[in-house]
Design an enzyme around this catalytic site. Sequence first.
Site, PDB file in Angstrom:
ATOM      1  N   GLY A  42      27.492   8.079  28.102  1.00 44.58           N
ATOM      2  CA  GLY A  42      26.526   8.405  27.738  1.00 44.58           C
ATOM      3  C   GLY A  42      25.888   9.931  28.347  1.00 44.58           C
ATOM      4  CG  HIS A 265      28.984   4.458  35.435  1.00 40.06           C
ATOM      5  ND1 HIS A 265      27.873   3.129  35.932  1.00 40.06           N
ATOM      6  CD2 HIS A 265      28.257   4.755  34.696  1.00 40.06           C
ATOM      7  CE1 HIS A 265      27.583   3.071  34.766  1.00 40.06           C
ATOM      8  NE2 HIS A 265      27.790   4.488  33.817  1.00 40.06           N
ATOM      9  CD1 TRP A 266      34.362   7.015  33.051  1.00 41.54           C
ATOM     10  CD2 TRP A 266      34.936   8.632  34.599  1.00 41.54           C
ATOM     11  NE1 TRP A 266      34.562   7.479  32.599  1.00 41.54           N
ATOM     12  CE2 TRP A 266      34.952   8.582  32.811  1.00 41.54           C
ATOM     13  CE3 TRP A 266      34.997   9.336  35.158  1.00 41.54           C
ATOM     14  CZ2 TRP A 266      35.054   9.802  32.010  1.00 41.54           C
ATOM     15  CZ3 TRP A 266      36.044  10.594  34.258  1.00 41.54           C
ATOM     16  CH2 TRP A 266      35.665  11.361  32.881  1.00 41.54           C
TER      17      TRP A 266
END
Length: 286
Positions: A42, A265-266
């Site tokens: 997001g 986070h990826w």
Amino acid sequence: MTALTESSTSKFVKINEKGFSDFNIHYNEAGNGETVIMLHGGGPGAGGWSNYYRNVGPFVDAGYRVILKDSPGFNKSDAVVMDEQRGLVNARAVKGLMDALDIDRAHLVGNSMGGATALNFALEYPDRIGKLILMGPGGLGPSMFAPMPMEGIKLLFKLYAEPSYETLKQMLQVFLYDQSLITEELLQGRWEAIQRQPEHLKNFLISAQKAPLSTWDVTARLGEIKAKTFITWGRDDRFVPLDHGLKLLWNIDDARLHVFSKCGHWAQWEHADEFNRLVIDFLRHA
């Protein structure tokens, strides 16, 4: 490896589902076989291709039909203001996409917001999901160890409210563990995506006021999920806390958890080769 480009795989479809009437969804599609739908996060400027271009080729080569979906209000999909929690509304859009493309069942791969979408889809449409793959999903409430919201989420909202190249760079520095991966090409591509759709940024903030992050929490319903589930997390994630992975592991009946060290986070991007191997093996053999 199959050579694919964003433009050669780019498609649009109109969906009709609760809250969506003749709503344009953009997606990238390649390959044949069982369908794998990949759902992006997001952050400002996010989209299916930018989230998953390191994954689509190996999955196609492994014999899957891969769909990288732009969520409503992101990238090339139509603009929208959401009155309900975003994971649930996005899940309806996934169903709308599947209905429009005559897809009965699909495996779902979801990162961050896309993970929240995948969780909501598994809860609302259990007969339409194959296997569930989650990478640092949102929508799991408070943490036992980390103050919420975490540093990365604060920067994400700052970037939405006051978009600037410098704030984008700060967010990506928190986003990724390996700082050498933050190239000018990566920064420029994301910045151009942010500037292309200023309406998406404004609508995200309006939606967040109508349905804040606290409304996303589906922890109490995790026990309802029956899909075989593969959870991955970056040990060094500064957006969604690692202990949320344990919430999923404890509450979903058929779940396993893999933690990547030296990873933010990826996971599907920072550790693409290992991620691709692990998930393809899970899809084939679990």
